[in-house]
Scaffold this motif. Structure first.
Motif, PDB file in Angstrom:
ATOM      1  N   PHE A 130       0.831  -1.205   0.000  1.00 44.74           N
ATOM      2  CA  PHE A 130       0.000   0.000   0.000  1.00 44.74           C
ATOM      3  C   PHE A 130       0.860   1.247   0.000  1.00 44.74           C
ATOM      4  CE2 PHE A 130      -0.506  -2.176   4.122  1.00 44.74           C
ATOM      5  CZ  PHE A 130       0.385  -1.422   4.857  1.00 44.74           C
ATOM      6  N   GLU A 131       0.227   2.331  -0.415  1.00 47.02           N
ATOM      7  CA  GLU A 131       0.946   3.576  -0.553  1.00 47.02           C
ATOM      8  C   GLU A 131       0.443   4.523   0.524  1.00 47.02           C
ATOM      9  OE1 GLU A 131       0.631   5.096  -4.439  1.00 47.02           O
ATOM     10  OE2 GLU A 131       2.604   6.042  -4.347  1.00 47.02           O
ATOM     11  N   MET A 132       1.392   4.989   1.387  1.00 42.63           N
ATOM     12  CA  MET A 132       0.955   5.861   2.476  1.00 42.63           C
ATOM     13  C   MET A 132       0.750   7.275   1.974  1.00 42.63           C
ATOM     14  SD  MET A 132       3.552   4.559   5.308  1.00 42.63           S
ATOM     15  CE  MET A 132       4.540   3.378   4.494  1.00 42.63           C
ATOM     16  N   LEU A 133       1.759   7.775   1.286  1.00 42.56           N
ATOM     17  CA  LEU A 133       1.671   9.091   0.663  1.00 42.56           C
ATOM     18  C   LEU A 133       2.226   8.879  -0.734  1.00 42.56           C
ATOM     19  CD1 LEU A 133       3.122  11.427   3.433  1.00 42.56           C
ATOM     20  CD2 LEU A 133       0.788  11.347   2.649  1.00 42.56           C
ATOM     21  N   LEU A 164       5.639   7.303  -1.171  1.00 44.26           N
ATOM     22  CA  LEU A 164       6.041   6.720   0.105  1.00 44.26           C
ATOM     23  C   LEU A 164       5.217   5.454   0.269  1.00 44.26           C
ATOM     24  CD1 LEU A 164       7.875   7.715   2.461  1.00 44.26           C
ATOM     25  CD2 LEU A 164       5.807   8.426   3.594  1.00 44.26           C
ATOM     26  N   LEU A 175       4.868   0.970   0.912  1.00 43.80           N
ATOM     27  CA  LEU A 175       5.399  -0.267   1.458  1.00 43.80           C
ATOM     28  C   LEU A 175       5.423  -1.233   0.285  1.00 43.80           C
ATOM     29  CD1 LEU A 175       6.114  -0.823   4.409  1.00 43.80           C
ATOM     30  CD2 LEU A 175       4.073  -2.186   4.543  1.00 43.80           C
ATOM     31  N   LEU A 203      12.364   2.483   3.006  1.00 45.09           N
ATOM     32  CA  LEU A 203      11.397   2.631   4.083  1.00 45.09           C
ATOM     33  C   LEU A 203      10.869   1.268   4.516  1.00 45.09           C
ATOM     34  CD1 LEU A 203       9.909   4.871   5.686  1.00 45.09           C
ATOM     35  CD2 LEU A 203       7.969   4.287   4.272  1.00 45.09           C
ATOM     36  N   ILE A 261      15.953   9.747   5.343  1.00 41.74           N
ATOM     37  CA  ILE A 261      15.305  11.019   5.002  1.00 41.74           C
ATOM     38  C   ILE A 261      16.201  11.819   4.070  1.00 41.74           C
ATOM     39  CG2 ILE A 261      14.549  13.220   5.954  1.00 41.74           C
ATOM     40  CD1 ILE A 261      13.912  11.581   8.553  1.00 41.74           C
ATOM     41  N   TRP A 272      16.148  10.349   0.671  1.00 37.61           N
ATOM     42  CA  TRP A 272      14.872  10.636   0.027  1.00 37.61           C
ATOM     43  C   TRP A 272      14.810  12.094  -0.423  1.00 37.61           C
ATOM     44  CZ3 TRP A 272      10.404  13.525   1.248  1.00 37.61           C
ATOM     45  CH2 TRP A 272       9.280  13.181   0.492  1.00 37.61           C
ATOM     46  N   ALA A 277      -1.309   3.890   7.354  1.00 38.30           N
ATOM     47  CA  ALA A 277      -0.985   3.084   6.186  1.00 38.30           C
ATOM     48  C   ALA A 277      -1.488   3.742   4.915  1.00 38.30           C
ATOM     49  CB  ALA A 277      -1.590   1.694   6.325  1.00 38.30           C
ATOM     50  N   ASN A 278      -2.579   4.476   5.036  1.00 38.84           N
ATOM     51  CA  ASN A 278      -3.115   5.108   3.842  1.00 38.84           C
ATOM     52  C   ASN A 278      -3.457   6.549   4.178  1.00 38.84           C
ATOM     53  OD1 ASN A 278      -4.370   5.898   1.591  1.00 38.84           O
ATOM     54  ND2 ASN A 278      -6.004   4.384   1.643  1.00 38.84           N
ATOM     55  N   ALA A 279      -2.478   7.408   4.019  1.00 34.26           N
ATOM     56  CA  ALA A 279      -2.672   8.797   4.427  1.00 34.26           C
ATOM     57  C   ALA A 279      -3.082   9.676   3.260  1.00 34.26           C
ATOM     58  CB  ALA A 279      -1.405   9.340   5.066  1.00 34.26           C
TER      59      ALA A 279
END
Lengths: 485, 130, 495
Positions: free
Chosen positions: A64-67, A70, A72, A134, A183, A186, C473-475
């Motif tokens: 999944f993509e957090m931002l 960014l 996983l 990350l 960081i 990145w 996890a999903n921001a």
């Protein structure tokens, strides 16, 4: 099965194993049976992945993509495949050994032990298959935290103090040094994806690059380059199966593996060569090798001696990487494998001795070889591999390291490797000598024989693997030649 | 010279409402900070708030202005809005005072004193006991 | 028809609901049910408002049809729609939780009053957020503050009374400062409407009176949001308040105060005035850096975990001010994102502490020893919230810190990054203290054995804990909302 599905299974299986141990917490036979079954299933999955990788396929998966930017994500490449392969191969053997050890010593809280063991393997799989820095960091910390309850398993003051040092050093270095480095990377590169040839070319150079490399070397505390090595001896309060798998294979290898992976896939070999003082960086692990070996000489406690030996051996990998020669980096990768099999055999042997006669000091081991012939034979093979003599796997990796050192004309590094080999001999030979050639002291009225069969079986298996790896090294060789340098 | 004094004096006295406000504000503030008696603190708080009420009301007044009711002879009107605002603020102030006083009553009940330093001493003892 | 009145209903529903809660004083259960119903209703309204704003832009609602700047106006834009959602969302989780917790922690005769205060406080907080004029904001601020003082004073410990009184004094001084500032602004511009003020202020750029007004307002709001070193009221207030109140206030009241700060700095005074004439960043950056380090260290030495969390809150507020002080869009995004994320994490932590308090009667670290085995679910939620405070990846705390660090990188301020990293390490230590006590120590000899907290406490705790994981996890959603709001604020179009 498609490699993506296999990858998900490789991550999920250890967690499923953990879940099963919780479900069967009241039925020990079923609990441990399920651990072994799951471990074998993982081995099967990883070997399937291995055949895909050997065919030259690369597999990518974003969980999944957090931002934006960014995420996983996971990516299978030869180096990670190799690491995952070792862990998957040694987990079932270690589980077998654990059963013998935990029951033989009547340890408490065995469910917790198996549960966190599985989570730690989950962390290892994540580190091995991480697709960006990350993700690597996340699983690195999963590994740190999940091994804490294992280290402090005994639960007494001593174990807690050891655990505190363990966690303190590993978390402080990773959050204080590695995370800022991530960081930093990145912020200059805009990504942290592992990419062949590195991502920093032309983005960062000069002294800052050297500083960044130092942040990584010390930030990955699990690689135990002095002075951040203290957690390793402290963690020896753990039960032996933990020391064996986690501190000979999973945790420490996750450390050196991360260093190799970051140097190869993030910094880039060519980029690092151009950095100022890059040709002096190897002195850090070189120093560690010598000092750790000298300290090991003076340890009477067998596990302590093995721990310091591990610190030295880990630094071979770091040394190989920081010599920045293609041969030496391949040697470093190979040493990850070779050391894993050799050192786990040695720890198994130490645990075997403890289980059958509660002896922990080297000075108590006179004549033990005739009491426990299988254990001590395996120990001898492991020691030979550590020293780097044929016919054990350690010979191959040391050979490559030496070739690499010659390739970049680092005669001093060659000297370090040779001196440390002598020191390795000096601290292993007395143990072997005592075990086989000294007479047992007369006061000893204890009668004891070999440890329970799961223990003996496990250590014979790993000893055999150490020799097999020397005789048939084609799989690791094809993997390391596929590393893009 | 004369004109200078005129300017200074009219400047200073012409805005006397501000001087009053500042004086009240500072004395109120001092009482809040400086006194240890909780009731006096509330009194100080009231003075402090009152100064703001005066500030608002005084700026609504215009010399020669009349009440804001449409009237043929009126030349200019005072601004009624500040009065309205301050009515609300007074209500808020009264509510605060009421709450503050009732808190003091309960503090008196619980600690048997309304002196801040004594309460502090008792609290410190309690902290140590725990 | 109803849809067009949503902005008014957002405040009117809880404001009118509060007296009814009070009228049901004979039956605390009924007034609690009503309060819960109101909180869910306001949550639904805030979702509807957010959707409307995202689809069709800013809503301007004129009360009674009197047009601004004469009439009273409510304005909902992306910024406050977001804050409304946070406040009402937390309320919707905490209100159902409060019943059991309040039953144990508040005297029977005060229970209805407690629920009434909670609803009033909610009305005040929502009103502050939605108000389009400066004076209304002040009045609603006092409504929320007065009800907060009341709630705090209902704590069981008698020190709750002094904590509440101290807060009352500090809070009223802050409020008075705010209305002095508003008064001067009114003198200068003759207006109280925020949009109107925003248009008139740039002409007065060099006016000394404007600078004075700015000073009064920033100090006043600073007192309300516990800006270091004006935070002295906060630790006691959070520590001695009933658990439900601590959770509710900690995750909403300071957030709303930060919103007011952002509103004044960016929308009313404008970016040019606040940052280029006054250079407020040179106040915020050092103050917040000091706050982050200092209060984190103080948190390390607290015996009462609720008080430890309170100090941690002051540090977290430091992060929010730091985001403002970095003075770029990313920094402001980090601030707004942290408003949301911090509400989730502190909510989860305080609720978990409420559950602990419900079972063992206090939240001292030494009486929590060995609780991990007896209250596994509560403590697991605490660990999740704690990891979020530390900023471990896959929790919301990591997202805020990541964006904040990104903003510092854009500025090239490396020392700031070092402070953030060091503070995270300290946070790790104070969370670890609790984890070690709870999981690694055994239960003290004389301590009574307790069981897991009841489900009606556990469910709200876990809603927030899982929200921490989900938005970690999903921001994408939360960062988009915050990013849009920050970009609008910076573009100077204000509302």
């Amino acid at each position: 099965m498609a490699p993506e599905i296999l990858l998900i299974w490789a991550l999920a299986l250890p967690l499923i194993g953990g879940g099963l141990t919780l479900c069967f917490s009241r039925i020990p036979n079923l609990r441990e049976g399920s651990t072994i079954v799951v471990a074998l299933a993982l081995l099967l999955v990883v070997s399937q992945l291995l055949s895909h990788t050997l065919n030259g396929e690369t597999t990518q998966l974003t969980l999944f993509e957090m931002l934006p930017g960014l995420s996983l994500s996971f990516k299978i490449e030869p180096l990670g495949m190799m690491f995952a392969g070792i862990a998957a191969l040694l987990w079932p053997i270690n589980s077998l050994y654990s059963i013998g050890y935990m029951r033989g010593n009547k340890e408490e809280n065995q469910t917790r032990f198996y549960l966190f063991f599985s989570i730690a393997i989950f962390g290892v799989m994540g580190v091995a298959f991480a697709g960006n820095l990350l993700t690597l960091f996340v699983f690195y910390e999963v590994l740190t935290l999940s091994t804490f309850p294992l280290v402090t398993h005994k639960g007494n003051e001593n174990a807690l103090a050891g655990g505190r040092v363990y966690l303190g050093i590993l978390l402080t270095t990773s959050i204080g040094l590695l995370l800022p480095a991530i960081i930093w990377i990145w912020s200059v590169a805009g990504t942290t994806d592992f990419t062949a040839g590195g991502i920093l070319y032309g983005k960062i150079s000069g002294i800052p690059l050297t500083v960044l490399t130092l942040l990584i070397i010390f930030g990955v505390g699990k690689a135990a380059v002095m002075p951040v090595h203290r957690w390793l001896p402290a963690a020896m309060v753990a039960p032996t199966p933990v020391s064996a798998l986690l501190h000979a294979v999973a945790v420490v290898k996750a450390g050196v593996f991360s260093v190799v992976k970051i140097v190869v896939y993030i910094i880039g070999v060519d980029t690092l060569t151009a950095a100022p003082w890059a040709d002096l960086l190897w002195i850090l692990p070189g120093f560690t090798i010598i000092v750790a070996s000298v300290v090991a000489l003076n340890q009477d406690n067998l596990k302590k001696r093995l721990a310091y030996s591990t610190i030295g051996q880990l630094s071979y990998v770091v040394l190989g990487t920081l010599l920045i020669a293609p041969f030496s980096i391949k040697g470093a990768a190979l040493h990850i494998v070779a050391h894993a099999f050799g050192k786990i055999t040695l720890f198994f042997a130490a645990g075997s001795i403890y289980t059958s006669c509660k002896k922990t000091e080297i000075s108590q081991l006179n004549g033990i070889g005739w009491r426990m012939p299988f254990t001590m034979s395996a120990f001898t093979i492991g020691a030979i591999s550590m020293i780097g003599l044929p016919p054990a796997a350690g010979f191959l990796s040391k050979w490559y390291l030496l070739l690499g050192a010659f390739e970049v004309d680092q005669i001093a590094a060659v000297c370090v490797i040779i001196i440390s080999t002598l020191l390795n001999t000096a601290y292993f030979m007395p143990v072997i000598h005592a075990a086989w050639f000294r007479k047992e002291s007369n006061e000893s009225v204890l009668t004891y024989g070999e440890a329970p069969w799961p223990i003996v079986g496990a250590l014979l298996l790993t000893a055999t693997l150490t020799i097999l790896l020397f005789l048939f090294p084609s799989i690791p060789f094809s993997l390391i030649s596929a590393i893009p340098l | 010279m004369d004109s200078f004094f005129n300017e200074v004096i009219s400047g200073a006295l012409g805005r006397y409402n501000y001087w009053v406000v500042i004086f009240l504000m500072m004395s109120g503030f001092y009482v809040v900070i400086g006194s240890t008696n909780l009731v006096k603190k509330i009194v100080g708080l009231n003075i402090f708030q009152t100064s703001v009420f005066i500030l608002y009301i005084s700026i609504g007044k215009i010399n020669g202005g009349t009440a804001p009711i449409v009237w043929a002879n009126a030349e200019r009107y005072s601004n009624p809005l500040p009065h309205v605002l301050i009515l609300t603020a007074i209500v808020v102030g009264v509510a605060t005072t009421a709450l503050g006083l009732s808190l003091i009553m309960r503090i008196k009940h619980a600690y048997n004193t309304v002196e801040e330093d004594e309460i502090l001493a008792i609290s410190l003892e309690e902290d140590e006991d725990e | 028809m109803i849809a067009s009145h949503l902005p008014a209903l957002q405040v009117v529903v809880p404001l009118l609901g509060a007296p009814f809660c009070f009228l049901l004083w004979r039956s605390p259960r009924l007034s609690w049910l009503l309060a819960t119903l109101i909180s869910w209703l306001t949550f639904a309204i805030s979702i509807a408002l957010l959707v409307t704003v995202n689809n069709s832009g800013t809503i301007e609602y004129a009360f009674g049809g009197w047009q601004a700047p004469w009439g009273i106006e409510y304005v909902v834009d992306q910024l406050n729609a977001f804050v409304l959602l946070i406040v009402s969302g937390i309320a919707a989780v905490v209100f159902p939780y409060s019943w059991i917790s309040v039953q144990q922690e508040v005297e029977l005769r005060q229970q209805s009053l407690f629920f009434t205060s909670m609803v009033l406080c909610l009305a005040g907080l929502l009103g502050i957020t939605i108000a389009g004029d400066a004076f209304n904001l002040f009045v609603l601020l006092e409504i929320s503050s007065l009800s907060t003082y009341t709630m705090i004073s209902m704590g069981r410990d008698r020190r709750a009374l002094t904590a509440s009184f101290q807060y009352l004094i500090m809070g009223t001084i802050g409020a008075t400062f705010i209305i002095i500032g508003v008064g001067i602004l009114f003198m200068l511009t003759g207006s109280l409407n925020m949009q109107d003020l925003a248009q008139r202020i740039p002409e007065l750029d060099q006016s000394r009176a404007l600078h004075v007004a700015f000073g009064f307002l920033i100090t006043g709001i600073g007192l309300k949001l516990a800006m270091f070193p004006l935070h002295l009221w906060l630790p006691n207030a959070y520590a001695y308040a009933p658990s439900a109140a601590s959770a509710f206030i900690a995750s909403t009241a300071t957030k709303v105060a930060v919103y007011v700060m952002v509103r004044y700095l960016f929308s009313i005074f404008g970016v040019n005035f606040s940052f280029q004439t006054i250079h407020i960043q040179w106040l915020f950056v050092p103050v917040s850096l000091f706050a982050i380090l200092f209060t984190s260290i103080v948190a390390l030495f607290q015996r009462d975990i609720k008080r430890m969390l309170a100090y941690s809150s002051v540090a977290q507020i430091g992060y929010m001010l730091l985001g403002i002080g970095l003075f770029n869009v990313t920094g402001l995004t980090a601030t707004l994102l942290h408003l949301f994320n911090h509400a989730l994490m502190k909510g989860a932590l305080f609720l978990a502490m409420g559950a602990v308090c419900y079972r063992i009667g206090n939240t001292f670290i030494d009486s929590m020893q060995g609780l991990g085995k007896q209250m596994p679910w509560t403590m697991a939620a605490f660990v999740i919230g704690g990891l979020s405070i530390v900023g471990v990846p896959l929790t919301t705390g990591f997202i805020s810190k990541w964006v904040l660090i990104q903003a510092a990188v854009e500025r090239g301020w490396w020392p700031v990054i070092i402070v953030i990293v060091v503070a995270s390490l300290i946070a790790m230590m104070y969370i670890w203290r609790v984890i070690e006590a709870v999981y690694l120590q055994s239960r003290p000899e004389n301590a009574k054995n307790v069981s897991e907290a009841p489900l009606s406490l556990l469910i709200p705790v876990w809603i927030l804990a899982l929200a921490n994981l989900y938005f970690g996890a999903n921001a994408t959603l939360s960062s988009e909302l915050a990013g849009n709001a920050a970009a609008t604020l910076f573009s100077g179009t204000g509302f």
